[in-house]
Design an enzyme around this catalytic site. Structure first.
Site, PDB file in Angstrom:
ATOM      1  CB  CYS A  98       3.651  -9.655  -1.645  1.00 32.27           C
ATOM      2  SG  CYS A  98       2.323  -8.919  -0.654  1.00 32.27           S
ATOM      3  CG  HIS A 126       0.539  -9.564  -5.720  1.00 38.27           C
ATOM      4  ND1 HIS A 126       0.842 -10.830  -5.275  1.00 38.27           N
ATOM      5  CD2 HIS A 126       0.157  -8.859  -4.625  1.00 38.27           C
ATOM      6  CE1 HIS A 126       0.643 -10.904  -3.958  1.00 38.27           C
ATOM      7  NE2 HIS A 126       0.235  -9.721  -3.543  1.00 38.27           N
ATOM      8  CD  GLU A 134       1.381 -12.597  -8.360  1.00 36.76           C
ATOM      9  OE1 GLU A 134       0.570 -12.519  -7.424  1.00 36.76           O
ATOM     10  OE2 GLU A 134       2.446 -11.951  -8.381  1.00 36.76           O
TER      11      GLU A 134
END
Length: 381
Positions: free
Chosen positions: A246, A331, A333
């Site tokens: 990001c 993202h 994660e």
């Protein structure tokens, strides 16, 4: 209690107040997630913003300790169509109303969030003021005009001190620009020995920590507001494997000579399709950013585009053509249903192992020695 959300163009949304009765200004943005409002509230990348959720029912499954992305939320306001004050979920520990009150964050419900979203899509994000006060609209617009958008979000959200999450695997220095806990979770799940450092940690201080790899985290705001991070990345490129996420992706691009620009209304939600160019596979990704890397600025840099957004064709992934370094705009994660992109952390660790094989003279220590513990104290000074 009545609340009002007033945009800088003079549009007024009148609804019901929930959460804190504080008055806050911020950039008004929208998120398209159907679930995940707790992750939105606690994502540091929303620092200084007033977020509207496009899904009409928010608060129905409450708030639970395990789902926070940071210790304290940095969001400035929350706008929803309908706020559910009584959650129905065995995991719930409190309501969204309690959470917002606890952290001084105002909320507004019973407004036309479809109209608000369409306006932001048509004209772009804009400043807004969320208030329960009785001041005239003209006075509030004057206050709003005198309130510039924040430029210090990264220092506000970054850790102030170095801390560790010990493991027996590769030592990763996680540079915290406003990191979500999900990044730390994915690294520790793989056994990594993680050292989290503040946003302004220098290249020399990172070298003293003897990392196997460097993780550049997500974070809020304009990447050009963090020039010291660009300098740090430039000094470490080629010396250590680097993985940016990001804001970390945008800083990596700037460090390699590319440029960034602000998007009209940004990408925020858990349903953004991203195409991996090498395989042609499409991944459904979670995103939260208002800036992007300019495609035309890649020419002449050592970067190759690896992923693009299937909606607007903006750049979603980059790879250095000489050094062990890559980044993604989304993202990996986060899990917006599928866990499509978590493999990127495995690729990062494989890149570290390959780099180590190609550089056998570099010593590796799986755990922090007493000397390195001293360096932690040195780097904090």
């Amino acid at each position: 209690m009545q609340a009002r959300l007033i945009l800088e163009d003079g549009t007024v949304f009148t609804g019901q107040s929930f959460g804190s009765d504080a008055q806050k200004t911020g950039e008004v943005v929208f998120n398209t997630g159907i679930t995940g409002y707790q992750e939105v509230l606690s994502d540091p990348s929303y620092c200084g913003q007033i977020v509207t959720m496009t899904y009409p029912l928010i608060g129905n499954y409450g708030i639970t300790r395990d789902d926070f992305e940071t210790v304290a939320p940095f969001i400035h306001g929350f706008a929803v169509r309908r706020h559910e004050p009584v959650p129905s979920n065995w995991r719930a520990e409190c309501s969204i109303d309690w959470l917002l009150k606890e952290h001084g964050i105002p909320g507004i419900s019973d407004i036309d969030t479809r109209m608000l979203t369409r306006k932001l899509r048509a004209y772009g994000t804009m400043k807004g003021i969320l208030t329960t006060g009785n001041a005239r609209v003209e006075e509030l617009l004057e206050q709003l005009g005198a309130s510039p958008l924040m430029t210090d979000q990264v220092p506000r959200t970054s850790t102030k001190h170095i801390f560790t999450s010990p493991g027996n695997g590769e030592r990763i220095v996680l540079v915290d620009f406003g990191a979500k806990s999900g990044i730390l979770r994915e690294l520790t799940k793989r056994g990594c020995d993680v050292v989290v450092v503040p946003h302004d940690t220098t290249a020399d201080q990172i070298r003293r920590l003897n990392p196997d790899g460097i993780q550049l985290s997500n974070g809020p705001g304009d990447p050009k507001d963090v020039p010291h991070a660009v300098k740090m990345i430039q000094e470490l490129l080629g010396e250590f494997p680097i993985f940016g996420i990001c804001l970390g992706h945008q800083l990596f691009a700037l460090a390699c000579g590319a440029d960034t620009t602000k998007l009209k209304f940004g990408h925020r939600g858990g349903n953004h399709p991203v195409k991996e160019l090498e395989s042609g596979r499409c991944y459904i990704t979670s995103q939260n950013h208002g800036y992007t890397v300019l495609e035309e600025s890649i020419k002449g840099t050592p970067l190759n585009v690896t992923h693009i957004n299937n909606n607007d064709k903006t750049i979603e992934g980059l790879k250095h053509n000489q050094y062990p370094a890559f980044s993604v705009q989304y993202h990996p994660e986060a899990a917006p249903g599928p866990h499509d992109s978590s493999y990127l952390f495995d690729e990062f660790l494989e890149l570290i192992r390959t780099h180590r094989t190609n550089n056998p003279s570099k010593p590796r220590q799986a755990q922090l020695s007493e000397t390195l513990k001293g360096e932690l104290q040195y780097a904090q000074k």
